[in-house]
Design a protein around this motif. Structure first.
Motif, short mmCIF file in Angstrom:
data_model
loop_
_atom_site.label_atom_id
_atom_site.label_comp_id
_atom_site.label_asym_id
_atom_site.label_seq_id
_atom_site.Cartn_x
_atom_site.Cartn_y
_atom_site.Cartn_z
N LEU A 127 0.83 -1.20 0.00
CA LEU A 127 0.00 0.00 0.00
C LEU A 127 0.87 1.26 0.00
CD1 LEU A 127 -2.86 1.11 0.01
CD2 LEU A 127 -2.83 1.01 2.52
N ALA A 128 2.00 1.20 0.71
CA ALA A 128 2.92 2.35 0.72
C ALA A 128 3.46 2.62 -0.68
CB ALA A 128 4.06 2.09 1.70
N GLU A 129 3.74 1.56 -1.43
CA GLU A 129 4.20 1.74 -2.81
C GLU A 129 3.08 2.27 -3.70
OE1 GLU A 129 7.10 1.50 -4.47
OE2 GLU A 129 8.02 1.34 -2.47
N PHE A 130 1.85 1.87 -3.39
CA PHE A 130 0.72 2.33 -4.20
C PHE A 130 0.49 3.83 -4.04
CE2 PHE A 130 -3.79 2.76 -5.39
CZ PHE A 130 -3.82 2.02 -6.56
N ARG A 131 1.04 4.42 -3.02
CA ARG A 131 0.92 5.87 -2.83
C ARG A 131 1.43 6.62 -4.04
NH1 ARG A 131 4.68 9.35 -1.14
NH2 ARG A 131 6.02 7.63 -0.45
N HIS A 132 2.42 6.07 -4.73
CA HIS A 132 2.94 6.75 -5.92
C HIS A 132 1.91 6.75 -7.05
CE1 HIS A 132 6.95 7.04 -4.14
NE2 HIS A 132 6.81 5.77 -3.75
N ILE A 133 1.10 5.69 -7.14
CA ILE A 133 0.02 5.68 -8.12
C ILE A 133 -1.01 6.74 -7.75
CG2 ILE A 133 -1.76 4.28 -9.23
CD1 ILE A 133 1.10 3.34 -9.78
N ARG A 134 -1.32 6.83 -6.46
CA ARG A 134 -2.24 7.89 -6.02
C ARG A 134 -1.72 9.27 -6.42
NH1 ARG A 134 -1.51 10.09 -0.17
NH2 ARG A 134 0.25 10.88 -1.42
N ASP A 135 -0.41 9.48 -6.25
CA ASP A 135 0.16 10.79 -6.59
C ASP A 135 0.05 11.08 -8.08
OD1 ASP A 135 0.79 11.11 -3.94
OD2 ASP A 135 2.90 10.55 -4.15
N ASP A 136 0.08 10.03 -8.90
CA ASP A 136 -0.05 10.22 -10.35
C ASP A 136 -1.46 10.66 -10.74
OD1 ASP A 136 2.56 9.53 -10.83
OD2 ASP A 136 2.12 7.45 -11.33
N LEU A 137 -2.43 10.37 -9.88
CA LEU A 137 -3.83 10.67 -10.19
C LEU A 137 -4.22 11.99 -9.53
CD1 LEU A 137 -5.33 7.10 -9.66
CD2 LEU A 137 -4.49 8.13 -11.76
N ALA A 138 -3.54 13.04 -9.92
CA ALA A 138 -3.74 14.35 -9.29
C ALA A 138 -4.92 15.07 -9.90
CB ALA A 138 -2.48 15.19 -9.43
N PHE A 139 -6.09 14.42 -9.94
CA PHE A 139 -7.32 15.06 -10.38
C PHE A 139 -8.47 14.44 -9.61
CE2 PHE A 139 -7.03 11.34 -13.04
CZ PHE A 139 -8.33 10.88 -13.12
N ASP A 140 -9.51 15.18 -9.47
CA ASP A 140 -10.73 14.70 -8.82
C ASP A 140 -11.53 13.90 -9.84
OD1 ASP A 140 -13.17 14.31 -7.66
OD2 ASP A 140 -13.36 16.34 -6.87
N VAL A 141 -11.65 12.60 -9.62
CA VAL A 141 -12.32 11.76 -10.62
C VAL A 141 -13.79 12.10 -10.78
CG1 VAL A 141 -10.73 9.85 -10.31
CG2 VAL A 141 -12.79 9.96 -8.91
N THR A 142 -14.34 12.85 -9.86
CA THR A 142 -15.76 13.21 -9.96
C THR A 142 -15.96 14.53 -10.66
OG1 THR A 142 -15.85 14.39 -7.86
CG2 THR A 142 -16.17 12.01 -7.79
N GLY A 143 -14.87 15.23 -11.04
CA GLY A 143 -15.01 16.57 -11.61
C GLY A 143 -15.48 16.57 -13.03
#
Length: 353
Positions: free
Chosen positions: A337-353
């Motif tokens: 999960l700590a490694e997955f944080r980098h994937i989260r950082d790549d998704l720098a947009f609100d998916v609901t926008g």
């Protein structure tokens, strides 16, 4: 706005219901009239079981020669293949033919507001169409109680890997936002996340393919779940949840006796809802009983479920979804999960926008 229809009476009724100015063009040969050649948006109302109508629609949309025109296809049946075909023809969004006036007007407004953003991911759309088409073959096999062709599965996984490598996972997920089929959208989201995660972890080509294949397969059991439960626009009853929770075992039974699927892929299909603390299903596995590939895919699956909109709820922003997973504590593999944080950082947009 241009309305393309193969039934003039239906078209006139739709135009009147919407109460806006339309260029209505009946199904026939010949070029579009000048006043309809540069619309701001296109609505199609065509029977997809009519080969001539589909051929005309494809030719007409190609003749517009602009990929920034929003195209909304009204679908006259609930056949999933009809939705795949609509996207293959160039649809930006799809709606049921009996959609309310309010829903149609909301769709137009949303498409216009997203026009500039969508242009940035337009090249990804062709890859989304190809991936959804190949994924449809996987789910069609499942609906028939059969296993998908292993080569088709590999081709699908390689296509997603290539798209994510070329365009990035952010563009992949953004382009999927207009895909209305909840199951397909979720599975393609999970597969894109898995492809990105495998690359982030430095997996070799073989392991990247194995994780991405497993992601594409993980929910194949849902092909045998009734649509009334699968697409229910609200919370499931306890009885419906019992049916829904049967999908891992259904998927495993579909594949276990067939050639072409490795033990780790089968484990993902059966165990992607297991938790490290033993609170998951269907077998209540815990700790070391859960392999690494399952742990990786479970993270992608939960994250996709949190960020993907549903008819009854909005998707969460990337950071909020990750924070929820962190608070799950010992249910998930902390190091992964700590490694997955980098994937989260790549998704720098609100998916609901």
């Amino acid at each position: 706005m241009l309305l393309l229809t193969d039934e003039s009476e239906r078209g006139r009724r739709l135009a009147k219901q919407l109460g806006v100015t339309h260029s209505l063009w009946r199904l026939r040969s010949g070029p579009l009239p000048q006043e309809a050649s540069a619309p701001q948006a296109v609505f199609t109302d065509v029977a997809f079981d009519n080969e001539a109508a589909v051929h005309w629609l494809r030719r007409t949309l190609q003749a517009l020669k602009r990929n920034d025109i929003p195209v909304v296809c009204l679908l006259r049946s609930e056949d999933r293949r009809e939705e795949v075909q609509a996207y293959a023809l160039g649809a930006t969004s799809v709606l049921p033919a009996d959609a309310s006036d309010e829903d149609i007007l909301k769709a137009i407004d949303a498409l216009k507001r997203r026009a500039d953003i969508d242009l940035a991911v337009e090249p990804v759309r062709a890859r989304i169409v190809q991936a959804s088409s190949s994924f449809d073959h996987i789910m069609t096999a499942g609906r028939a109680g059969d296993a998908p062709c292993s080569q088709t599965l590999s081709d699908h996984a390689n296509g997603v890997l290539a798209a994510v490598r070329q365009d990035g996972v952010k563009a992949w997920l953004h382009a999927l936002r207009s895909y209305n089929d909840v199951t397909y959208q979720h599975c393609l989201t999970v597969t894109g996340l898995a492809a990105a995660f495998a690359s982030r972890l430095g997996f070799g080509a073989r392991d990247r393919l194995r994780l991405t294949r497993a992601a594409a397969l993980h929910d194949i059991g849902k092909a045998r779940i009734p649509l009334a439960i699968l697409d229910k626009p609200g919370a499931l009853t306890p009885a419906e949840w019992a049916v829904m929770r049967s999908h891992p075992l259904i998927g495993y039974d579909l594949l276990a006796s067939r050639d072409g699927f490795c033990a780790e892929e089968l484990a993902v299909v059966r165990s992607h809802h297991e938790m490290l603390d033993g609170s998951g299903y269907p077998d209540g596995l815990s700790g070391r009983e859960i392999g690494d590939l399952v742990r990786l895919l479970t993270i992608c699956d939960i994250y996709a479920a949190l960020i993907t909109p549903r008819p009854y709820k909005d998707g969460m922003p990337a950071a909020d979804a990750y924070d929820i997973m962190v608070r799950m504590g010992g249910k998930l593999d902390g190091d992964m999960l700590a490694e997955f944080r980098h994937i989260r950082d790549d998704l720098a947009f609100d998916v609901t926008g």
